[in-house]
Design a protein around this motif. Structure first.
Motif, short mmCIF file in Angstrom:
data_model
loop_
_atom_site.label_atom_id
_atom_site.label_comp_id
_atom_site.label_asym_id
_atom_site.label_seq_id
_atom_site.Cartn_x
_atom_site.Cartn_y
_atom_site.Cartn_z
N VAL A 78 46.29 45.96 36.33
CA VAL A 78 45.36 46.82 35.60
C VAL A 78 44.09 46.07 35.24
O VAL A 78 42.98 46.58 35.43
CB VAL A 78 46.03 47.41 34.33
N PHE A 79 44.23 44.85 34.74
CA PHE A 79 43.07 44.14 34.20
C PHE A 79 42.38 43.18 35.17
O PHE A 79 41.18 42.98 35.09
CB PHE A 79 43.46 43.40 32.91
N VAL A 80 43.14 42.54 36.06
CA VAL A 80 42.57 41.57 36.99
C VAL A 80 43.23 41.77 38.36
O VAL A 80 44.05 40.94 38.78
CB VAL A 80 42.81 40.12 36.50
N PRO A 81 42.89 42.83 39.08
CA PRO A 81 43.63 43.13 40.32
C PRO A 81 43.33 42.20 41.50
O PRO A 81 44.16 42.05 42.39
CB PRO A 81 43.21 44.56 40.63
N ASP A 82 42.15 41.58 41.52
CA ASP A 82 41.75 40.78 42.69
C ASP A 82 42.75 39.70 43.10
O ASP A 82 43.11 39.62 44.28
CB ASP A 82 40.37 40.17 42.48
N PRO A 83 43.23 38.86 42.18
CA PRO A 83 44.18 37.82 42.61
C PRO A 83 45.48 38.40 43.17
O PRO A 83 46.04 37.86 44.12
CB PRO A 83 44.46 37.01 41.34
N VAL A 84 45.94 39.51 42.60
CA VAL A 84 47.18 40.11 43.08
C VAL A 84 46.97 40.74 44.46
O VAL A 84 47.83 40.65 45.33
CB VAL A 84 47.71 41.16 42.08
N ILE A 85 45.81 41.36 44.67
CA ILE A 85 45.50 41.93 45.98
C ILE A 85 45.49 40.83 47.04
O ILE A 85 46.09 40.96 48.10
CB ILE A 85 44.15 42.68 45.94
N GLU A 86 44.83 39.72 46.73
CA GLU A 86 44.77 38.60 47.68
C GLU A 86 46.14 38.00 47.93
O GLU A 86 46.51 37.71 49.08
CB GLU A 86 43.80 37.53 47.18
N LEU A 87 46.92 37.82 46.87
CA LEU A 87 48.26 37.26 47.01
C LEU A 87 49.15 38.19 47.83
O LEU A 87 49.86 37.74 48.74
CB LEU A 87 48.90 37.01 45.64
N SER A 88 49.10 39.48 47.54
CA SER A 88 49.95 40.41 48.29
C SER A 88 49.55 40.46 49.76
O SER A 88 50.42 40.56 50.64
CB SER A 88 49.90 41.80 47.67
N TYR A 93 50.88 40.02 55.17
CA TYR A 93 50.24 40.02 56.49
C TYR A 93 49.99 38.60 56.99
O TYR A 93 49.63 37.72 56.23
CB TYR A 93 48.91 40.78 56.44
N GLU A 94 50.13 38.44 58.30
CA GLU A 94 49.84 37.16 58.93
C GLU A 94 48.36 37.03 59.26
O GLU A 94 47.85 35.92 59.36
CB GLU A 94 50.69 37.00 60.19
N ASN A 95 47.67 38.14 59.44
CA ASN A 95 46.26 38.11 59.85
C ASN A 95 45.35 38.65 58.72
O ASN A 95 44.62 39.60 58.91
CB ASN A 95 46.06 38.93 61.13
N THR A 96 45.39 38.01 57.58
CA THR A 96 44.62 38.48 56.43
C THR A 96 43.11 38.50 56.70
O THR A 96 42.40 39.33 56.16
CB THR A 96 44.89 37.63 55.19
N GLU A 97 42.63 37.60 57.56
CA GLU A 97 41.19 37.55 57.84
C GLU A 97 40.72 38.77 58.62
O GLU A 97 39.52 39.10 58.60
CB GLU A 97 40.81 36.26 58.59
N ASP A 98 41.65 39.47 59.27
CA ASP A 98 41.29 40.66 60.05
C ASP A 98 41.33 41.96 59.24
O ASP A 98 40.90 43.01 59.74
CB ASP A 98 42.23 40.81 61.25
N LYS A 102 39.34 49.03 52.15
CA LYS A 102 38.54 50.18 51.75
C LYS A 102 38.04 49.94 50.33
O LYS A 102 38.64 49.17 49.56
CB LYS A 102 39.36 51.46 51.83
N PRO A 103 36.95 50.59 49.94
CA PRO A 103 36.37 50.32 48.61
C PRO A 103 37.26 50.71 47.44
O PRO A 103 37.08 50.21 46.34
CB PRO A 103 35.08 51.14 48.61
N TRP A 104 38.23 51.58 47.65
CA TRP A 104 39.06 52.01 46.53
C TRP A 104 40.36 51.22 46.42
O TRP A 104 41.28 51.64 45.71
CB TRP A 104 39.35 53.50 46.62
N VAL A 105 40.45 50.08 47.08
CA VAL A 105 41.66 49.25 46.96
C VAL A 105 41.85 48.78 45.52
O VAL A 105 42.96 48.83 44.99
CB VAL A 105 41.60 48.04 47.93
N LYS A 106 40.78 48.33 44.90
CA LYS A 106 40.90 47.83 43.53
C LYS A 106 41.34 48.94 42.56
O LYS A 106 42.27 48.74 41.78
CB LYS A 106 39.58 47.19 43.08
N PRO A 107 40.72 50.14 42.58
CA PRO A 107 41.24 51.21 41.71
C PRO A 107 42.68 51.60 42.04
O PRO A 107 43.47 51.91 41.14
CB PRO A 107 40.28 52.38 41.96
N ALA A 108 43.04 51.59 43.32
CA ALA A 108 44.42 51.91 43.70
C ALA A 108 45.39 50.85 43.17
O ALA A 108 46.49 51.19 42.72
CB ALA A 108 44.53 52.02 45.22
N ALA A 109 44.98 49.59 43.20
CA ALA A 109 45.82 48.52 42.65
C ALA A 109 45.99 48.70 41.14
O ALA A 109 47.08 48.50 40.60
CB ALA A 109 45.21 47.16 42.95
N ARG A 110 44.92 49.11 40.48
CA ARG A 110 45.01 49.37 39.03
C ARG A 110 45.97 50.52 38.75
O ARG A 110 46.75 50.48 37.80
CB ARG A 110 43.63 49.66 38.46
#
Length: 140
Positions: A78-88, A93-98, A102-110
């Motif tokens: 809810v408060f700091v989704p970026d590190p959890v998104i990157e960790l997940s 995924y094996e190809n995270t660089e690829d 989408k722009p709503w990933v952060k709100p969806a994570a919240r």
């Protein structure tokens, strides 16, 4: 009403995690067809479903460790989704660089974090049957 719905979702996620993951990929990724999922991704989804069922189906308070872990994950999402998104992404995924997010990933994570917190709150409350049996026991 919400508790049985979330239990049903958890059971579905345990039995068939792939459609759940596919739906999340379609929601969050611009290129879901290009993902290279790690073999244990399905087991992670099953573990999430198991946590939901474990906490919500029990009539007594669920495991404090599972409750605390889900509450912590929910609050961080809810408060700091970026590190959890990157960790997940790294775990799933094996190809995270690829991956093209989408722009709503952060709100969806919240929203996912809010869902986790709802599960924790519901698991802390007694079910209606337990409240009635406690009142009956006290009056005797």
């Amino acid at each position: 009403m919400l508790r049985p719905l979330l239990i049903a979702f958890g059971l579905y996620e345990i039995a068939k995690p792939e459609p759940v993951i596919d739906a999340c990929e379609r929601i969050g990724l611009a290129n879901p067809e290009d993902v290279d999922r790690r073999p244990w991704a399905l087991w992670g989804a099953r573990a999430e479903g198991l946590a939901f069922v474990w906490l919500l189906a029990r009539r007594e308070s669920g495991s404090r460790i599972v409750n605390a872990a889900l509450a912590l994950a929910g609050a961080v999402l809810v408060f700091v989704p970026d590190p959890v998104i990157e960790l997940s992404q790294t775990l799933v995924y094996e190809n995270t660089e690829d991956l093209e997010l989408k722009p709503w990933v952060k709100p969806a994570a919240r929203l996912l974090g809010v869902l986790y917190l709802i599960v924790v709150a519901l698991s802390a409350r007694s079910g209606p049957d337990e409240v009635e049996s406690d009142e009956t026991a006290e009056s005797e």
